[in-house]
Design an enzyme around this catalytic site. Structure first.
Site, short mmCIF file in Angstrom:
data_model
loop_
_atom_site.label_atom_id
_atom_site.label_comp_id
_atom_site.label_asym_id
_atom_site.label_seq_id
_atom_site.Cartn_x
_atom_site.Cartn_y
_atom_site.Cartn_z
N ASP A 57 0.71 -1.29 -0.30
CA ASP A 57 0.03 -0.02 -0.09
C ASP A 57 0.71 1.20 0.11
O ASP A 57 1.93 1.41 0.70
CB ASP A 57 -0.85 -0.03 1.03
CG ASP A 57 -1.84 -1.09 1.22
OD1 ASP A 57 -2.55 -1.55 0.03
OD2 ASP A 57 -2.15 -1.69 2.15
N GLN A 125 -0.47 -3.52 13.90
CA GLN A 125 -2.13 -3.43 14.19
C GLN A 125 -2.58 -4.79 13.70
O GLN A 125 -1.91 -5.74 13.23
CB GLN A 125 -2.62 -2.45 13.07
CG GLN A 125 -2.14 -2.65 11.53
CD GLN A 125 -2.55 -1.46 10.72
OE1 GLN A 125 -2.57 -0.40 11.16
NE2 GLN A 125 -2.89 -1.84 9.44
N GLU A 249 -7.30 8.50 16.56
CA GLU A 249 -7.74 7.48 15.48
C GLU A 249 -7.49 6.19 15.91
O GLU A 249 -6.09 5.78 16.19
CB GLU A 249 -7.23 7.84 14.13
CG GLU A 249 -7.64 6.80 13.17
CD GLU A 249 -6.68 7.18 11.97
OE1 GLU A 249 -6.52 6.21 11.13
OE2 GLU A 249 -6.63 8.20 11.60
#
Length: 335
Positions: A57, A125, A249
């Site tokens: 990405d 994550q 976030e």
């Protein structure tokens, strides 16, 4: 000059030993709750990919991947930025049926990240991806999934407070949904970041939708790569952080592009050269499953639920000398 801010009177909420046990508990509880709620199963994930495949990405399009040559393989490897594309390909390769999905522990290096209280060059994550039916490509399904994730966060917080009574943070289960255009209309004179702060100050748990598209002002709220999320069906899970007194976030997620959305967004982002990459060809030819997915920050979640003021308190990374000194002077241990 250090970009680190230390709130007045801040003290680390747990001892170093307790902190490690709390992090372990968060990982155990959240993974279990997320898997049950979304029907996910764990898979192994790559640390690096072949840069020629288009699987890595590019985030906002300006971040440089960490690359290295692999003489015996005859190509360069790229340390992943995230696994948004890889996960969707894995759904196909591992033959996940509709209604089921995968999650993995993703570790990445983002060399161009500007480090501060919330940001590190090391990213950890829970990356997840779920095979959905084409009829589920709608806002209702997106919102239901967001509520499931927030529910898992709240369940984890309850278990953490039970194990460590000194911790008091309790996330709000009620999610306030708003689009980036609605947010701009409400606060036209504020920057995107200031808008997020104000909406989270008022509604403690927020899902900010439609990130990446151009707004009426001619600007975008934030950048989002054109080849994984559908900009009409994505968003960020934000929560109010009472320690830092700001929006926070926890997750970037969304229903993924189908062929039509990818075609539209590649053109809008002036990225038509990607059409020739293997992953993008498969997507444009309808050879990949419809899916929804995202990433949920592990260190971010630990920060919020435990109540630390710096991400370096809950993860090991590298910091500049000014940040290290600022934290040392405040009695904060950076791992």
């Amino acid at each position: 000059m250090s970009k680190t801010t230390i709130p007045s009177g801040y003290r680390m909420p747990l001892s170093n030993n307790e902190l490690q046990r709390a992090i372990e508990l968060i990982h155990q509880e959240f993974q279990h709750s997320l898997c049950v709620r979304l029907n996910l199963h764990r898979v192994s994930a790559p640390l690096f990919v072949d840069g020629r495949t288009g699987l890595n990405d590019d985030l906002n399009g300006v971040e440089r991947p960490v690359s290295f040559d692999i003489p015996d393989v005859g190509t360069d490897g790229q340390v992943v930025h995230s696994l948004a594309k890889w996960k969707r390909l894995a759904l196909k390769r591992y033959e996940f049926p509709e209604g089921t999905g995968l999650y993995t522990n993703m570790n990445a290096i983002r060399r161009d990240e500007e480090v501060d209280n919330l940001h590190s060059i090391y990213v950890d994550q829970w990356d997840w991806e779920k095979h959905i039916s084409p009829k589920d490509r709608n806002v209702l399904y997106l919102k239901e999934t967001v509520r499931d994730i927030v529910g898992a966060i709240c369940d984890t917080s309850a278990a953490l407070r039970n194990a460590f009574p000194a911790l008091t943070f309790k996330p709000d289960r009620d999610v306030y949904f708003i689009t980036t255009q609605e947010l701009e209309d409400r606060y036209p004179d504020l920057t995107p970041n200031e808008r997020e702060v104000e909406i989270c100050r008022k509604h403690h748990t927020v899902f900010l939708m439609q990130i990446g598209k151009t707004l009426a002002s001619g600007k975008r709220h934030d950048g989002r790569a054109p080849d994984y999320d559908d900009w009409e069906l994505n968003g960020d899970i934000l929560m109010w952080n009472p320690i830092l007194e700001r929006s926070f976030e926890l997750s970037s997620m969304g229903i993924r592009v189908d062929a039509a959305a990818l075609d539209r967004q590649l053109t809008a982002a002036n990225c038509n050269q990607r059409r020739e990459l293997p992953f993008h060809k498969m997507l444009l030819n309808g050879q990949l499953p419809q899916s929804i997915g995202g990433g949920i920050g592990q260190s971010r979640l630990c920060m919020l639920l435990i109540g630390t003021c710096h991400i370096g308190e809950v993860q090991v990374s590298l910091w500049d000398a000014d940040t290290t000194k600022t934290c040392e002077d405040a009695g904060i241990t950076l791992l």
